[in-house]
Design an enzyme around this catalytic site. Structure first.
Site, mmCIF file in Angstrom:
data_model
loop_
_atom_site.group_PDB
_atom_site.id
_atom_site.type_symbol
_atom_site.label_atom_id
_atom_site.label_comp_id
_atom_site.label_asym_id
_atom_site.label_seq_id
_atom_site.Cartn_x
_atom_site.Cartn_y
_atom_site.Cartn_z
ATOM 1 N N CYS A 200 0.836 -1.199 0.000
ATOM 2 C CA CYS A 200 0.000 0.000 0.000
ATOM 3 C C CYS A 200 0.881 1.263 0.000
ATOM 4 O O CYS A 200 1.525 1.548 -0.997
ATOM 5 C CB CYS A 200 -0.983 -0.033 1.169
ATOM 6 N N HIS B 222 -3.733 -5.046 0.863
ATOM 7 C CA HIS B 222 -3.156 -5.507 2.138
ATOM 8 C C HIS B 222 -3.155 -7.038 2.209
ATOM 9 O O HIS B 222 -4.169 -7.638 2.559
ATOM 10 C CB HIS B 222 -3.944 -4.929 3.317
ATOM 11 N N GLU C 215 -1.794 -8.854 4.376
ATOM 12 C CA GLU C 215 -1.728 -9.333 5.762
ATOM 13 C C GLU C 215 -3.095 -9.557 6.401
ATOM 14 O O GLU C 215 -3.210 -10.269 7.398
ATOM 15 C CB GLU C 215 -0.900 -8.364 6.624
ATOM 16 N N GLY D 285 -1.328 -15.441 37.367
ATOM 17 C CA GLY D 285 -2.264 -16.427 36.827
ATOM 18 C C GLY D 285 -2.735 -16.062 35.436
ATOM 19 O O GLY D 285 -3.456 -16.809 34.794
ATOM 20 N N GLY D 286 -2.314 -14.874 34.947
ATOM 21 C CA GLY D 286 -2.613 -14.475 33.579
ATOM 22 C C GLY D 286 -1.696 -15.193 32.602
ATOM 23 O O GLY D 286 -0.751 -15.880 32.997
ATOM 24 N N VAL D 287 -1.943 -15.007 31.323
ATOM 25 C CA VAL D 287 -1.213 -15.753 30.289
ATOM 26 C C VAL D 287 0.289 -15.474 30.342
ATOM 27 O O VAL D 287 1.108 -16.397 30.396
ATOM 28 C CB VAL D 287 -1.762 -15.410 28.885
ATOM 29 N N ASP D 288 0.670 -14.189 30.328
ATOM 30 C CA ASP D 288 2.081 -13.849 30.174
ATOM 31 C C ASP D 288 2.927 -14.331 31.352
ATOM 32 O O ASP D 288 3.952 -14.988 31.164
ATOM 33 C CB ASP D 288 2.248 -12.337 29.975
ATOM 34 N N SER E 296 2.243 -16.590 33.499
ATOM 35 C CA SER E 296 2.186 -18.053 33.608
ATOM 36 C C SER E 296 3.187 -18.711 32.666
ATOM 37 O O SER E 296 3.876 -19.671 33.036
ATOM 38 C CB SER E 296 0.771 -18.555 33.298
#
Length: 517
Positions: free
Chosen positions: A86, A173, A175, A228-231, A233
Site C-alpha cells: 500500500c 493488504h 496481511e 495467573g494471567g497468560v504472560d 504463567s
C-alpha cells in the site's frame, strides 16, 4: 545443538498503518523471525540487523504531500528483496522514479485483482485474486525497470515488480484475512524470494528461551510476580524449565480476582507443576487502601502501588534473588519505545514496562519480549498449560477493582464474583464462550426493588457485558440469544442473594469503552 531462530530475519519498516503489527504476526506464522522498526531508522541499524528481506508497511500519509515519510535510501542499496504494501508500494514507486497521484475514487474494501504477468509473488496463485484495498492515492506510473503484475478496474497498477532486483509492490493488504490468498503471497516473498526457512516454531522458541535464561542468570535466583494471567504463567513455566527451584513466584491475592482463582493458581502451579510459590493473601490490605475511593483512575493507581509495595517486601526476603522475571511481550516493547522516542525501534533496548520500582536492584529476565500474544499462547500450550487458561477472555490488571463501579467493598466483590461465574459458566454450557471476544459482569452501586416469593427485596444491580471484536480497538455488543440471557438472569437473581436485577449492556465501542471503568 540449539537452532539459531534469529539466523534468518525480515525487517518491517512501519509507516503508521493500523495493520503493521499484523504484518509482523503473519511473518512469524510463516515461521520466520522479524522485527518492526520505524520508517526513519538509521542506515547503520539496518546494516547491523542484516535482514534477508525488507517489508515497507502501509500508512495514513500521502506520498504526494511534502515531507511525507520515505524509506531510507539504503533499503534500495542493500541488495536485499523489498516488498512494499500500500503506502510502501507508493513510496517505493516514487523513490525509484515512478509517479503517484491522489485518486478521485478512494478504494476501500474488497476488490478483484487481475494478475497480468508472471511473478514470484503470485506463484501458484490464480489469475483473479480477492483482496482488501484501503487507499486514496495510487501509482499512475511505475519506475522504468518495473513491470505491472496486477490491476483492478480502478487501479491500473495494483501490483508491480522488478524480478531481477526482487522488488515487489502491492496496492492492497496481503496481511489481512480479507485478502483470501494474502498469506500465500507473503510466503512466496519470505520463503521463495528471500530464501528463508521456517526456523521460528514454538518448540524452537522454547528451546532458545530456556538456553538464554540459563546463560543469563547462571546460578543466581530469580523472582517472578505470578498473576495467573497468560504472560506471567508462560514466563513461570519457561523459567522453571530453565532453572527449576532457583525460581520463586510471588502470587498476590488482592481480593479482586475471579471466583476461586487464587485456589486454581496455587493448585496448578504449586501442586501440578511443582513451582516454588509464595502465596500472599493481601485482600484486607487492598480493601483498606481502596476504602472511600470511587474514582476509576485513582483506584487503578492504588491497586498498582499496593501490589508494588507487597512485591518489594517479598523480594527483600529473598536475599539471593538477583533477577526479576517479567511477562513483557513485543507489543509492550513497541509501545514503550514509541512513547519514549516517538518511534518503534530496536527490540534489544531494555524498557522496564512492568511498572515495578526503579530502585529494584535486579536484572530483568524477559523471555517473551520478542513474542506477540498469539505466540505466547502457542508456546504455553507446548509447555503443558491448559487451553482454557491460555485462551480465556482478557481480565483487567486491577481485576474487579474496575468492574465494581465506585467504591470497592468486600460485599460487592463477593456478589460480583458469583454473578460473573454464573455468566461465564452458562456461556460455556451454551457453546457461546468462544464465539464472543470478551464477556464479564459489572457491579452497579445502585439498589433496585425486586420481588422474591411473597416479599419485596431491595438489592443490587449487575450488568452483563459481551462484545465481539478483532482488535479491541473497536467492538460490537454481542447479540446473545434472549433465552440465554433470560436463563443467566434467572440464575443470578435466584442463586446470588443480594442481587435483584440483571441488565444487558448494548453499547458499542465507540462511543462506549469495553470495560465500564
Amino acid at each position: 545443538m540449539t537452532t539459531n531462530i534469529h539466523d534468518q530475519r525480515i525487517l518491517i519498516l512501519d509507516f503508521g498503518s493500523q495493520y503493521t503489527q499484523l504484518v509482523a504476526r503473519r511473518i512469524r506464522e510463516i515461521g520466520v523471525y522479524c522485527e518492526l522498526w520505524s520508517w526513519d531508522v538509521e542506515e547503520s541499524d539496518i546494516r547491523d540487523f542484516n535482514p534477508d528481506g525488507i517489508i515497507l508497511s502501509g500508512g495514513p500519509e500521502s506520498v504526494t504531500e511534502e515531507n511525507s515519510p520515505r524509506a531510507p535510501q539504503y533499503v534500495f542499496d542493500s541488495g536485499v528483496p523489498v516488498f512494499g504494501v500500500c503506502y510502501g508500494m507508493q513510496t517505493m514507486a516514487e523513490q525509484l522514479g515512478g509517479k503517484v497521484a491522489t485518486s478521485t475514487e478512494r478504494e476501500f474494501g474488497y476488490a478483484a485483482v487481475q494478475v497480468t504477468g508472471e511473478s514470484a509473488l503470485f506463484k501458484d496463485l490464480e489469475a483473479t485474486q480477492d483482496v482488501w484495498m484501503s487507499h486514496g492515492d495510487k501509482v499512475v506510473e511505475i519506475p522504468s525497470d518495473f513491470v505491472k503484475i496486477a490491476e483492478t478496474e480502478t487501479c491500473p497498477y495494483a501490483a508491480m515488480a522488478n524480478e531481477e532486483k526482487k522488488y515487489y509492490g502491492v496496492q492492497f493488504h496481503p496481511e489481512v484475512t480479507h485478502t483470501k490468498n494474502g498469506m500465500k503471497m507473503l510466503e512466496n516473498f519470505v520463503l521463495n524470494v528471500c530464501g528463508c526457512e521456517g526456523l521460528w516454531t514454538s518448540a524452537s522458541i522454547i528451546e532458545d528461551a530456556v538456553a538464554r535464561i540459563k546463560e543469563q542468570v547462571g546460578d543466581d535466583e530469580v523472582i517472578l510476580g505470578l498473576s495467573g494471567g497468560v504472560d506471567s504463567s508462560v514466563v513461570a513455566m519457561l523459567a522453571h524449565r530453565a532453572i527449576g527451584d532457583k525460581l520463586t513466584c510471588v502470587f498476590v491475592d488482592n481480593g479482586l480476582l475471579r471466583l476461586n482463582e487464587a485456589d486454581q493458581v496455587m493448585e496448578m502451579f504449586g501442586n501440578k507443576f511443582g513451582l516454588n510459590i509464595v502465596h500472599v493473601n493481601a485482600e484486607q490490605r487492598f480493601l483498606d487502601a481502596l476504602e472511600g475511593e470511587s474514582d476509576p483512575e485513582t483506584k487503578r493507581k492504588i491497586i498498582g502501588h499496593v501490589f508494588v509495595d507487597i512485591f518489594d517486601e517479598e523480594s527483600k526476603k529473598l536475599k539471593n534473588a538477583k533477577w526479576l522475571a517479567q511477562g513483557t511481550i513485543y507489543p509492550d516493547v513497541i509501545e514503550s519505545a514509541a512513547s519514549k522516542t516517538g518511534k518503534a525501534h530496536v527490540i534489544k533496548s531494555h524498557h522496564n514496562v512492568g511498572g515495578l520500582p526503579d530502585d529494584m536492584e535486579m536484572g530483568l529476565v524477559e523471555p517473551l519480549r520478542e513474542l506477540f500474544k498469539d505466540e505466547v499462547r502457542k508456546i504455553g500450550l507446548e509447555l503443558g498449560l491448559p487451553y482454557n487458561m491460555l485462551y480465556r477472555h482478557p481480565f483487567p490488571g486491577p481485576g474487579l477493582g474496575v468492574r465494581v463501579l465506585g467504591e470497592i467493598k468486600k460485599e460487592y466483590c463477593d456478589l460480583l464474583r458469583r454473578a460473573d461465574a454464573i455468566f461465564i459458566e452458562e456461556l460455556h454450557n451454551a457453546d457461546l464462550y468462544n464465539k464472543v471476544s470478551q464477556a464479564f459482569t459489572v457491579f452497579l452501586p445502585v439498589r433496585s426493588v425486586g420481588v422474591m416469593g411473597d416479599g419485596r427485596k431491595y438489592d443490587w444491580v449487575v450488568s452483563l457485558r459481551a462484545v465481539e471484536t478483532i482488535d479491541f480497538m473497536t467492538a460490537h455488543w454481542a447479540h446473545l440469544p434472549y433465552d440465554f440471557l433470560g436463563k443467566v438472569s434467572n440464575r443470578i437473581i435466584n442463586e446470588v442473594n443480594g442481587i435483584s436485577r440483571v441488565v444487558y449492556d448494548i453499547s458499542g465501542k465507540p462511543p462506549a469503552t469495553i470495560e465500564w471503568e
